[in-house]
Design an enzyme around this catalytic site. Structure first.
Site, PDB file in Angstrom:
ATOM      1  N   SER A 641       0.971  -1.306   0.063  1.00 28.17           N
ATOM      2  CA  SER A 641      -0.074  -0.078  -0.004  1.00 28.17           C
ATOM      3  C   SER A 641       0.897   1.215  -0.021  1.00 28.17           C
ATOM      4  CB  SER A 641      -0.976  -0.088   1.405  1.00 28.17           C
ATOM      5  OG  SER A 641      -1.377   1.258   1.707  1.00 28.17           O
ATOM      6  N   TYR A 654      -0.567  -0.775   9.839  1.00 33.32           N
ATOM      7  CA  TYR A 654      -0.807  -1.363   8.390  1.00 33.32           C
ATOM      8  C   TYR A 654       0.373  -0.895   7.601  1.00 33.32           C
ATOM      9  CZ  TYR A 654      -3.580  -1.066   4.075  1.00 33.32           C
ATOM     10  OH  TYR A 654      -3.802  -1.495   2.908  1.00 33.32           O
TER      11      TYR A 654
END
Ligand code: NAD
Length: 790
Positions: A641, A654
């Site tokens: 990401s 994350y």
């Protein structure tokens, strides 16, 4: 019942962008810019009215018993021969019977509709049973002229008969006037036009309605009884006005094809009728009119048989098969509107001896070869001896028509030295299915379009022209089957098995559908939890995707395991092996979010995110990698990401997990290299439940997961040799992200260790990313550090 039994069309593949005419000639005729929108069809250099008529007739004869055709009428004002029956050449090219009536209809734009009425009358009278009507035109104009913009090249063909009628003939009405809006003197190349408003106001606007109203009166109907009104008129506003005058609103009047093709002369009313028939429903009434020194109007009622008529290109297929060019000088060269020096070799006489043409007419015009009765070997040309060395039988050859036999390229070349109007001259060996081959010229293609094994079809074209004697030689050439190259190039996964984790929704669903649509058998894994990973056991997301794949004819099984556990990972891979025998592709996609600023990041939120993203990828990849290593092939995609690659507030858990996947890839790519297991990583950007509250609504709409899937699908394919690379992708854009290393600076050594002050002094040199490069592995990085720029 008498009427139309079949239809076909031909519009040349080449289209000229009308703006290119203005761009080249606007200096001379600025007014043409007013009509310089859209594109017009243009013949290739080897096409004329006759070759287009053959092409449309072949389309029309798809599925028709040619031996029943007992008449062929050809309409055109641009036929290549003034005295050699052109319809006879078409009939020979189509291998029609010789005991039929052939006739040319010419000298007026209404010749097409006139030929159609004559054919209907012949069948109505019982004299004939199946008449083929073909119409084609390739009209010339001088350059930089409105009519050059309005005209197009094309052909249409209709079979008229008394069996299997698709559109019943209800009647016709004709008016005939020597109304001269334009004319072409005998032997002249160009039309002489009268004023446009004269043609519009006195011609189209008066004569066309007279014929149409005359027909409606004769049949006792009004425009309310007509579903489609079909008539050509290249004056756009006039076309609309006449339709309105006749009571036909916008939905009832057929498009005159101006934007995509232009007006194709005598063929145009038939071409527009063909287009109308392509979408007509049983019961529809179509009124068609053809203008030119008067007007012919005809009414048809579509029957149920139209539903069975399939497998032809028609106008729709022709419009789709196109190549638009903006090379106006090429258009002029192809039409001999400018003289190009063709070199000495082009001067040789090109006329075929008429004796040879007569004796070999079936071979030259009909592409008829032979097939040995004894062994079944097909060959071209037909000879007395069978070419099969194991047979060699004498005089056993039966006629064998090659024109419609599917073929492929066996060898090919592009020759820059050969005489060609459109160099390089492409030709090669064509292999016919079921046997037979020959060296053929290729047309409607460039060198880049060709490939060994490419499906080709045969087309009837001009081979050469003897301008001194006004003689055109025709023969058959090969052209790529429309769309074949794209189909050959298509990335597919036939015989391969893909595992996509978290495929019950969002991006994973798009990957699974696209992989399955291209032939992969897919394991659709989804745990069915909430966005933050809570809950489980909802099988419906995975089940729905499996159902969707099955509905589109694909194969898939659902798996509901949790990637965050060792057993879960093993079960997912086992599902693939049990159901489909192997794993070729793995997309590690499952993901959750538990966003918190770092100060509030409790171990629960940290561990849960690590477990799904990082551990999950490990758990599934390990057993999948074992299968791939064993078989010596595999494609793995990790999902990182932008939050991990670049950072994002509130996502330390994350970001750390996502960047860890890059580390996993960096090493796995090395361990998999020897086994052709390639590992890449994507950082997607797409609308999903993970991003619905982060992205503004208008952005959200534009970010479909389907726009990310193409990159992932490519990375999953055997066409992809990339490994160890990271890509950002979303909204149809793709770029590469990389860990780059700058050139750095050598500041000291063992004898003179660098001091912190020297580090500070050299800060700019240390930091520069000019000439930075990605490094393949740790060893390369070590070597790079040891050999810094001085
Ligand atoms: P999504 O929530 O629509 O899809 C994720 C799927 O994974 C869900 O269907 C979920 O049920 C499933 N899943 C969650 N935990 C699982 C587990 N333990 N086992 C099995 N399945 C589980 O989200 P999405 O946007 O499609 O995200 C797909 C991937 O792309 C994720 O890894 C995400 O981090 C990543 N990503 C997405 C974006 C984006 O813009 N959407 C951006 C960067 C990264």
């Amino acid at each position: 019942m008498v009427g139309i039994t079949s239809y076909g069309a031909y519009i040349p593949r080449l289209r000229l962008d009308r703006m290119s005419i203005f761009q080249s000639m606007g200096w001379f005729a600025p007014a043409v810019v007013m009509v310089a929108q859209g594109e017009r069809s243009m013949c290739n250099w080897d096409e004329d009215s006759l070759t287009m008529a053959v092409a449309a007739a072949r389309d029309c004869l798809t599925g028709v018993d040619r031996s029943r055709v007992d008449g062929l009428y050809l309409a055109s004002t641009t036929l290549p021969f003034a005295d050699r029956q052109n319809a006879g050449i078409v009939a020979t090219a189509l291998n029609l019977r010789s005991d039929i009536l052939t006739a040319d209809f010419t000298a007026s734009q209404k010749a097409g509709s006139g030929a159609l009425i004559t054919a209907l009358d012949a069948v109505n009278g019982g004299e004939r049973h199946q008449v083929l009507v073909a119409a084609a035109d390739r009209r010339e104009t001088k350059t930089a002229y409105f009519y050059e913009m309005w005209f197009g090249d094309g052909a249409a063909a209709l079979c008229v008969g008394d069996q299997n009628v698709i559109a019943e003939f209800l009647g016709s009405h004709s008016v005939s006037y020597d109304f001269v809006d334009h004319y072409r003197g005998a032997g002249d190349k160009y039309d002489t036009m009268w004023e446009e408003r004269w043609a519009r106001d006195e011609g189209y606007a008066k004569i066309l309605p007279e014929a149409v109203n005359g027909l409606m009166d004769k049949l006792g109907i009004t425009m309310d009884d007509v579903d489609q009104l079909v008539f050509p008129c290249f004056f756009k506003a006039e076309h609309r006005k006449i339709a309105a005058m006749l009571g036909a609103g916008k939905g009832k009047v057929a498009d005159n094809l101006h934007d995509h093709c232009g007006e194709t002369g005598t063929a145009h009313s038939l071409l527009m009728l063909t287009k109308a028939l392509e979408t007509a429903k049983p019961g529809d009434r179509i009124l068609v009119a053809g203008f030119g020194q008067g007007c012919n109007a005809l009414l048809f009622k579509v029957t149920e048989n139209i539903l069975d008529l399939k497998g032809r290109d028609g106008v729709k297929g022709c419009l789709e098969n196109k190549k638009t060019i903006d090379n106006y000088p090429k258009f002029l060269t192809f039409r001999e509107l400018i003289q190009t020096e063709m070199g000495l070799r082009a001067g040789a006489p090109a006329q075929t001896a008429m004796t040879a043409l007569w004796r070999k007419r079936q071979m030259l015009l009909g592409l008829v070869g032979g097939r040995c009765e004894a062994c079944g070997t097909a060959q071209f040309p037909k000879m007395d001896i069978c070419v099969n060395p194991g047979c060699g039988a004498l005089r056993t050859q039966q006629d064998y028509e090659f024109a419609d036999v599917p073929a492929t390229i066996k060898t090919f070349t592009a020759d820059l030295l050969a005489v060609s109007v459109d160099p390089p001259h492409c030709y090669g060996m064509i292999q016919f299915d079921g046997g037979g081959r020959f060296m053929a010229d290729f047309t409607d293609c460039t060198m880049e379009d060709l490939k060994v094994g490419l499906p080709m079809r045969m087309v009837f074209r001009k081979r050469s022209q003897d301008s001194d004697r006004g003689f055109v030689n025709y023969f058959w050439k090969a052209t790529p089957v429309p769309g074949a190259r794209e189909r050959m190039n298509r990335i597919h996964f036939d015989g391969q098995v893909a595992v996509v984790t978290g495929a019950g929704g969002g991006l994973g669903r798009a990957y699974a559908l696209e992989l399955a649509g291209r032939g992969a058998r897919v394991v659709v894994n989804d745990f069915g939890g909430t966005r933050d990973g809570a809950g489980s056991g909802d099988r419906s997301p995975a089940d729905r995707v499996v159902e969707a794949i099955k509905r589109m004819g694909g194969e898939a099984v659902a798996n509901y395991d949790n990637v965050a556990t060792v057993e879960g990972g093993e079960n997912i891979v086992r599902s693939a092996v049990d159901a489909f025998g192997t794993v070729d592709i793995l997309v590690n996609n499952a993901g959750i979010l538990r966003d918190k600023s770092f100060a509030k990041m409790e171990p629960d939120a940290w561990d849960a995110v690590m477990a799904v993203h990082l551990d999950g990828a490990y758990h599934v990849t390990r057993p999948a990698f074992a299968v791939m290593k064993e078989k010596g092939y595999g494609r793995i995609v990790m999902t990182t990401s932008a939050a991990g690659l670049y950072g994002n507030f509130g996502q330390t858990n994350y970001a750390a997990a996502k960047m860890a996947l890059v580390g996993l890839m960096n090493t796995l790519k090395l361990e998999g290299a020897k086994y052709d297991v390639r590992v890449n990583t994507v950082a997607p950007l797409a609308a999903s439940r993970l991003t619905e509250d982060i992205l503004p609504p208008d952005m959200f709409q534009k970010m479909k997961p389907e726009l990310v899937a193409p990159l992932v699908v490519y990375l999953c394919s055997d066409r992809c040799s990339e490994t160890g690379t990271i890509f950002n992708t979303g909204m149809g854009c793709v770029n590469r992200a990389a860990v780059m290393t700058g050139p750095g600076a050598a500041i000291g050594d063992l004898a003179h260790p660098p001091t912190p002050e020297q580090i500070h002094e050299n800060w700019a040199r240390i930091n520069t990313m000019e000439d930075a490069k990605p490094l393949a592995d740790l060893t390369s990085a070590l070597m790079d550090l040891m050999t810094p720029v001085q």
